[in-house]
Write a protein that holds these residues in place. Structure first.
Motif, PDB file in Angstrom:
ATOM      1  N   THR A 117     -83.479  80.627  32.499  1.00  0.00           N
ATOM      2  CA  THR A 117     -83.752  80.935  31.093  1.00  0.00           C
ATOM      3  C   THR A 117     -82.525  81.331  30.297  1.00  0.00           C
ATOM      4  O   THR A 117     -82.514  81.218  29.069  1.00  0.00           O
ATOM      5  CB  THR A 117     -84.775  82.079  30.985  1.00  0.00           C
ATOM      6  N   GLY A 118     -81.506  81.851  30.981  1.00  0.00           N
ATOM      7  CA  GLY A 118     -80.340  82.347  30.271  1.00  0.00           C
ATOM      8  C   GLY A 118     -80.534  83.751  29.727  1.00  0.00           C
ATOM      9  O   GLY A 118     -79.616  84.338  29.153  1.00  0.00           O
ATOM     10  N   SER A 119     -81.723  84.320  29.904  1.00  0.00           N
ATOM     11  CA  SER A 119     -82.002  85.672  29.425  1.00  0.00           C
ATOM     12  C   SER A 119     -81.427  86.700  30.390  1.00  0.00           C
ATOM     13  O   SER A 119     -81.535  86.564  31.599  1.00  0.00           O
ATOM     14  CB  SER A 119     -83.505  85.873  29.276  1.00  0.00           C
ATOM     15  N   LYS A 120     -80.834  87.737  29.850  1.00  0.00           N
ATOM     16  CA  LYS A 120     -80.251  88.794  30.690  1.00  0.00           C
ATOM     17  C   LYS A 120     -81.265  89.871  31.053  1.00  0.00           C
ATOM     18  O   LYS A 120     -81.034  90.670  31.956  1.00  0.00           O
ATOM     19  CB  LYS A 120     -79.030  89.406  30.004  1.00  0.00           C
ATOM     20  N   ASP A 121     -82.372  89.933  30.342  1.00  0.00           N
ATOM     21  CA  ASP A 121     -83.427  90.907  30.641  1.00  0.00           C
ATOM     22  C   ASP A 121     -84.649  90.150  31.149  1.00  0.00           C
ATOM     23  O   ASP A 121     -85.438  89.614  30.363  1.00  0.00           O
ATOM     24  CB  ASP A 121     -83.784  91.723  29.388  1.00  0.00           C
ATOM     25  N   VAL A 122     -84.793  90.093  32.461  1.00  0.00           N
ATOM     26  CA  VAL A 122     -85.871  89.296  33.051  1.00  0.00           C
ATOM     27  C   VAL A 122     -86.787  90.194  33.875  1.00  0.00           C
ATOM     28  O   VAL A 122     -86.349  91.180  34.475  1.00  0.00           O
ATOM     29  CB  VAL A 122     -85.322  88.140  33.919  1.00  0.00           C
ATOM     30  N   MET A 123     -88.052  89.829  33.905  1.00  0.00           N
ATOM     31  CA  MET A 123     -89.039  90.638  34.604  1.00  0.00           C
ATOM     32  C   MET A 123     -89.981  89.747  35.401  1.00  0.00           C
ATOM     33  O   MET A 123     -90.412  88.692  34.940  1.00  0.00           O
ATOM     34  CB  MET A 123     -89.843  91.478  33.604  1.00  0.00           C
ATOM     35  N   ALA A 124     -90.267  90.177  36.621  1.00  0.00           N
ATOM     36  CA  ALA A 124     -91.296  89.539  37.449  1.00  0.00           C
ATOM     37  C   ALA A 124     -92.303  90.612  37.838  1.00  0.00           C
ATOM     38  O   ALA A 124     -92.022  91.812  37.729  1.00  0.00           O
ATOM     39  CB  ALA A 124     -90.670  88.901  38.695  1.00  0.00           C
ATOM     40  N   PHE A 125     -93.451  90.192  38.307  1.00  0.00           N
ATOM     41  CA  PHE A 125     -94.494  91.129  38.702  1.00  0.00           C
ATOM     42  C   PHE A 125     -94.864  90.905  40.160  1.00  0.00           C
ATOM     43  O   PHE A 125     -94.655  89.829  40.716  1.00  0.00           O
ATOM     44  CB  PHE A 125     -95.719  90.969  37.803  1.00  0.00           C
ATOM     45  N   TRP A 126     -95.408  91.933  40.760  1.00  0.00           N
ATOM     46  CA  TRP A 126     -95.812  91.832  42.155  1.00  0.00           C
ATOM     47  C   TRP A 126     -97.108  92.604  42.335  1.00  0.00           C
ATOM     48  O   TRP A 126     -97.445  93.482  41.544  1.00  0.00           O
ATOM     49  CB  TRP A 126     -94.717  92.380  43.084  1.00  0.00           C
ATOM     50  N   THR A 127     -97.849  92.241  43.352  1.00  0.00           N
ATOM     51  CA  THR A 127     -99.153  92.866  43.574  1.00  0.00           C
ATOM     52  C   THR A 127     -99.055  93.943  44.645  1.00  0.00           C
ATOM     53  O   THR A 127     -98.485  93.728  45.708  1.00  0.00           O
ATOM     54  CB  THR A 127    -100.196  91.825  43.995  1.00  0.00           C
TER      55      THR A 127
END
Length: 283
Positions: A117-127
């Motif tokens: 994405t080129g974004s420096k602020d990235v977020m993923a989620f986990w269960t």
């Protein structure tokens, strides 16, 4: 979740006890709900909510790798890749890196999101589910929480630093898991996100023997089917202790080639971490 595999024993014990007229143990169907409600009334819910919002609020997090195009009729796709490692390799990597396999997988997703994405602020989620807690040992069902891991990639200079950041956030998430970050506020379930799911002790090939009867339930959040779901699932059909990396994205407007490229980088990152290979950090 109303029930899972580990719920079978206490469920059958209750049936046998009732058949023989024995005194039934504490209601296992409502025990966890009772404990959850008790925590909420104690103030832990609001404390955890405040912690998560203070930590993750105020940033323009990139939570999906793709932007859907209204001109595209494709719906991403579903892909599976046989990973090149087995449980022995995973254990060696866990000992070498001092992080869990789940942390490696989340870090692989974060890094791929950053590159893609080129974004420096990235977020993923986990269960996270409370099946690992002692209170759920004899319970029927469990609670599943969706928790965030957000990284400011311009402040992370190496894979090691990334793993440390993800590990710290996973542990902090567990400590504040009374509140699910997706319930309200910054992210609602009306949005879509990318999520990590590890199922190391489930034999995928044997799941085909089950013939479930599906019951249609009211779903207040139908958009969640558009999420990008990533799962590492055991598959011992060939008795090689292998794992499959599964990628699912069914959101309209996402090109299949985009989804395949994202999937490839995630599992290549994961394999590189397990086998201690060099991984590019820069975009």
């Amino acid at each position: 979740l109303l029930a899972d595999g580990l719920s079978l024993r206490p469920f059958l014990e209750s049936i046998v006890d009732a058949y023989h007229g024995r005194e039934l143990k504490r209601d296992r169907f409502l025990a966890l709900l009772s404990m959850e409600e008790k925590r909420m009334s104690s103030g832990q819910y609001e404390a955890d909510r405040t912690y998560l919002l203070n930590r993750y609020g105020g940033y323009d997090w990139r939570i999906m790798p793709f932007e859907a195009s209204p001109l595209c009729d494709e719906r991403g796709g579903e892909f599976s890749h046989r990973l090149r490692f087995n449980e022995v390799h995973i254990q060696r990597a866990v000992e070498r890196l001092s992080v869990s396999f789940s942390v490696m997988h989340i870090a692989s997703i974060i890094l791929a999101m950053y590159h893609y994405t080129g974004s420096k602020d990235v977020m993923a989620f986990w269960t996270f589910h409370n099946r690992q807690t002692k209170e759920a040992e004899n319970a029927v069902g469990m609670f599943i929480k969706t928790l965030p891991v957000g990284c400011h990639m311009d402040a992370i200079g190496s894979v090691r630093e990334l793993l440390i950041s993800v590990k710290e956030q996973v542990l902090s998430g567990i400590a504040h898991s009374m509140y699910s970050y997706l319930v309200e506020d910054v992210f609602s379930r009306g949005r879509v996100w990318i999520e990590s799911n590890i199922q190391l002790h489930m034999n995928d090939s044997k799941m085909n023997v089950f013939k479930p009867r599906y019951v249609e339930l009211h779903n207040a959040y139908p958009e969640t089917a558009d999420n990008v779901m990533l799962a590492v699932i055991s598959d011992s059909s060939e008795k090689d202790g292998a794992f499959d990396h599964k990628f699912s994205c069914r959101k309209k407007g996402i090109r299949t080639a985009q989804a395949e490229k994202m999937h490839r980088e995630i599992y290549e990152n994961l394999e590189a971490m397990v086998f201690d290979r060099q991984i590019k950090m820069s975009q």
